[in-house]
Design an enzyme around this catalytic site. Structure first.
Site, PDB file in Angstrom:
ATOM      1  N   ALA A  66     -83.146  45.317  19.597  1.00 47.97           N
ATOM      2  CA  ALA A  66     -84.320  44.531  19.629  1.00 47.97           C
ATOM      3  C   ALA A  66     -85.386  45.154  20.854  1.00 47.97           C
ATOM      4  CB  ALA A  66     -84.430  43.184  19.993  1.00 47.97           C
ATOM      5  N   GLY A 111     -79.235  45.050  17.905  1.00 49.59           N
ATOM      6  CA  GLY A 111     -79.722  44.758  16.465  1.00 49.59           C
ATOM      7  C   GLY A 111     -79.335  46.208  15.515  1.00 49.59           C
ATOM      8  N   GLU A 114     -76.017  45.890  14.401  1.00 49.81           N
ATOM      9  CA  GLU A 114     -75.983  44.706  13.358  1.00 49.81           C
ATOM     10  C   GLU A 114     -76.477  44.991  12.146  1.00 49.81           C
ATOM     11  OE1 GLU A 114     -77.846  42.254  16.461  1.00 49.81           O
ATOM     12  OE2 GLU A 114     -76.219  40.884  16.078  1.00 49.81           O
ATOM     13  N   GLU A 134     -76.104  43.330  24.471  1.00 47.35           N
ATOM     14  CA  GLU A 134     -76.885  42.108  24.745  1.00 47.35           C
ATOM     15  C   GLU A 134     -76.403  41.362  25.952  1.00 47.35           C
ATOM     16  OE1 GLU A 134     -75.517  42.670  21.785  1.00 47.35           O
ATOM     17  OE2 GLU A 134     -77.141  42.684  20.499  1.00 47.35           O
TER      18      GLU A 134
HETATM   19  N1  COA Z   1     -86.451  48.099  23.695  1.00 45.53           N
HETATM   20  C1  COA Z   1     -87.750  48.618  24.170  1.00 45.53           C
HETATM   21  N2  COA Z   1     -87.760  49.670  24.502  1.00 45.53           N
HETATM   22  C2  COA Z   1     -86.601  50.511  24.481  1.00 45.53           C
HETATM   23  C3  COA Z   1     -85.481  50.052  23.868  1.00 45.53           C
HETATM   24  C4  COA Z   1     -85.252  48.800  23.585  1.00 45.53           C
HETATM   25  N3  COA Z   1     -84.498  48.399  22.906  1.00 45.53           N
HETATM   26  N4  COA Z   1     -84.457  51.058  24.091  1.00 45.53           N
HETATM   27  C5  COA Z   1     -85.263  52.256  24.573  1.00 45.53           C
HETATM   28  N5  COA Z   1     -86.477  51.818  24.768  1.00 45.53           N
HETATM   29  C6  COA Z   1     -87.489  52.834  25.466  1.00 45.53           C
HETATM   30  C7  COA Z   1     -87.181  52.949  26.917  1.00 45.53           C
HETATM   31  O1  COA Z   1     -87.939  51.988  27.588  1.00 45.53           O
HETATM   32  C8  COA Z   1     -87.977  54.248  27.109  1.00 45.53           C
HETATM   33  O2  COA Z   1     -89.468  54.065  27.226  1.00 45.53           O
HETATM   34  P1  COA Z   1     -90.321  54.886  28.033  1.00 45.53           P
HETATM   35  O3  COA Z   1     -90.401  56.173  27.796  1.00 45.53           O
HETATM   36  O4  COA Z   1     -91.571  54.324  27.757  1.00 45.53           O
HETATM   37  O5  COA Z   1     -89.705  54.529  29.337  1.00 45.53           O
HETATM   38  C9  COA Z   1     -87.824  55.152  25.718  1.00 45.53           C
HETATM   39  O6  COA Z   1     -87.485  54.059  24.886  1.00 45.53           O
HETATM   40  C10 COA Z   1     -86.621  56.033  25.888  1.00 45.53           C
HETATM   41  O7  COA Z   1     -85.468  55.442  26.164  1.00 45.53           O
HETATM   42  P2  COA Z   1     -84.632  55.745  27.646  1.00 45.53           P
HETATM   43  O8  COA Z   1     -84.127  54.501  28.319  1.00 45.53           O
HETATM   44  O9  COA Z   1     -85.664  56.467  28.534  1.00 45.53           O
HETATM   45  O10 COA Z   1     -83.409  57.082  27.036  1.00 45.53           O
HETATM   46  P3  COA Z   1     -82.212  56.974  27.636  1.00 45.53           P
HETATM   47  O11 COA Z   1     -81.653  58.451  26.951  1.00 45.53           O
HETATM   48  O12 COA Z   1     -82.298  57.407  29.063  1.00 45.53           O
HETATM   49  O13 COA Z   1     -81.473  55.884  27.126  1.00 45.53           O
HETATM   50  C11 COA Z   1     -80.476  53.970  25.736  1.00 45.53           C
HETATM   51  C12 COA Z   1     -81.026  55.625  25.989  1.00 45.53           C
HETATM   52  C13 COA Z   1     -80.395  53.649  24.418  1.00 45.53           C
HETATM   53  C14 COA Z   1     -78.909  54.323  26.473  1.00 45.53           C
HETATM   54  C15 COA Z   1     -81.223  53.304  26.622  1.00 45.53           C
HETATM   55  O14 COA Z   1     -82.689  53.200  26.204  1.00 45.53           O
HETATM   56  C16 COA Z   1     -81.046  51.481  26.314  1.00 45.53           C
HETATM   57  O15 COA Z   1     -80.144  51.140  27.134  1.00 45.53           O
HETATM   58  N6  COA Z   1     -81.793  51.073  25.681  1.00 45.53           N
HETATM   59  C17 COA Z   1     -81.754  49.570  25.442  1.00 45.53           C
HETATM   60  C18 COA Z   1     -80.335  49.211  24.448  1.00 45.53           C
HETATM   61  C19 COA Z   1     -80.196  47.651  24.228  1.00 45.53           C
HETATM   62  O16 COA Z   1     -79.912  47.107  25.428  1.00 45.53           O
HETATM   63  N7  COA Z   1     -80.521  47.267  23.196  1.00 45.53           N
HETATM   64  C20 COA Z   1     -79.988  45.690  22.866  1.00 45.53           C
HETATM   65  C21 COA Z   1     -81.377  45.094  23.078  1.00 45.53           C
HETATM   66  S1  COA Z   1     -81.059  43.270  22.766  1.00 45.53           S
END
Ligand code: COA
Length: 259
Positions: A66, A111, A114, A134
């Site tokens: 999400a 998500g 999911e 989450e």
């Molecule tokens: N929602 C909003 N933005 C997100 C996102 C999410 N779920 N996942 C990644 N992004 C954005 C980051 O904020 C970043 O934006 P920016 O360039 O403006 O800073 C961009 O996508 C790239 O992500 P980044 O975190 O820099 O990449 P990474 O390779 O270092 O890490 C992940 C990748 C997937 C491990 C990390 O982005 C992450 O943990 N995301 C959240 C996953 C999550 O918790 N999902 C469940 C949500 S309920």
């Protein structure tokens, strides 16, 4: 139908929906979910369509969950609406009389996992990463993870995924039976299309009936599932499809099924 956050492509019996927000790793916000709902319904009702492939734009993510930036600061009413929409899309993928293949090309978190769980078959690139992180945000899975993940990988493994919030590689997902196959990333979409086309060449009524039986059978007692299977098996003999399938076999030719 035109979309802002997804790309929809049709190629004969195969439709592909690509979540297209690569800058935020294809995170799901309300707009994406609304567009997906419309696109999935259009695919459901598209004449001649047999299979749907779901994937994410870019080479880094399927769907990283999400959209945390949108979710942040929201209250229970917004969250209820968001979860309802996510459940609606996942439910449609599961119920639609088309085979749905998830081509998981990278991060499939929250998500994203999911969404893939609501697909019939998951193919993963070898750099795919799954997980339900989450609890790290102080929330829980909201698009079916607590119900579908234990059914897919068993209670104990699902508890570990959901309660610890760690991430898991494609090979772990393969070992646990979550994914059907792991491919080289460059070959993933070709493999998904090949599989979709293979399924599209089979008896459409048989494919639709088998999908329904597998999904329904997972949530009813075994006896009831077996009785339903026997009855659906028998009913299929009342259509042209088995006549053509068996006749073609005996005549040593390819069957010509009507979609
Ligand atoms: N929602 C909003 N933005 C997100 C996102 C999410 N779920 N996942 C990644 N992004 C954005 C980051 O904020 C970043 O934006 P920016 O360039 O403006 O800073 C961009 O996508 C790239 O992500 P980044 O975190 O820099 O990449 P990474 O390779 O270092 O890490 C992940 C990748 C997937 C491990 C990390 O982005 C992450 O943990 N995301 C959240 C996953 C999550 O918790 N999902 C469940 C949500 S309920």
């Amino acid at each position: 139908m035109s979309f802002k956050t997804i790309i929809v492509e049709h190629d004969g019996p195969v439709t592909t929906i690509t979540v297209n927000r690569p800058d935020v790793l294809n995170a799901l916000n309300l707009d994406v979910l609304k567009e997906m709902k419309d696109a999935v319904w259009a695919t459901w009702t598209r004449e001649g369509c047999m299979a749907l492939i779901l994937t994410g734009a870019g080479n880094k993510a399927f769907v990283a969950g999400a959209d945390i930036a949108q979710m942040q600061g929201k209250g229970p009413a917004w969250a209820a609406q968001f979860a309802e929409l996510g459940h609606c899309v996942c439910g449609m993928l599961e119920k639609m009389p088309r085979v749905v293949i998830a081509a998981v090309n990278g991060f499939a978190l929250g998500g994203g996992t999911e969404l893939s769980l609501a697909c019939d078959i998951i193919l993963a690139g070898n750099r795919a990463v799954f997980g339900q992180p989450e609890v790290k945000l102080g929330i829980i899975p909201g698009f079916g993870g607590t119900a579908r993940l234990p059914r897919a990988i068993g209670r104990s493994a699902a508890m570990e995924w959901i309660l610890a919030g760690n991430t898991w590689k494609a090979e772990d997902a393969l070992r646990l039976g979550l994914v059907a196959r792991v491919c080289e990333p460059d070959a993933l979409m070709d493999e998904a299309v090949k599989l979709a086309r293979t399924i599209a060449s089979r008896g459409p009524k048989a494919v639709q009936a088998a999908k329904r039986l597998v999904h329904d059978g997972l949530s009813i007692p075994l006896d009831a599932a077996l009785r339903t299977e026997a009855s659906v098996f028998a009913n299929l003999f009342d259509s042209d499809e088995p006549r053509e399938g068996m006749k073609a076999f005996l005549e040593k030719r390819k069957p010509e099924f009507k979609i």
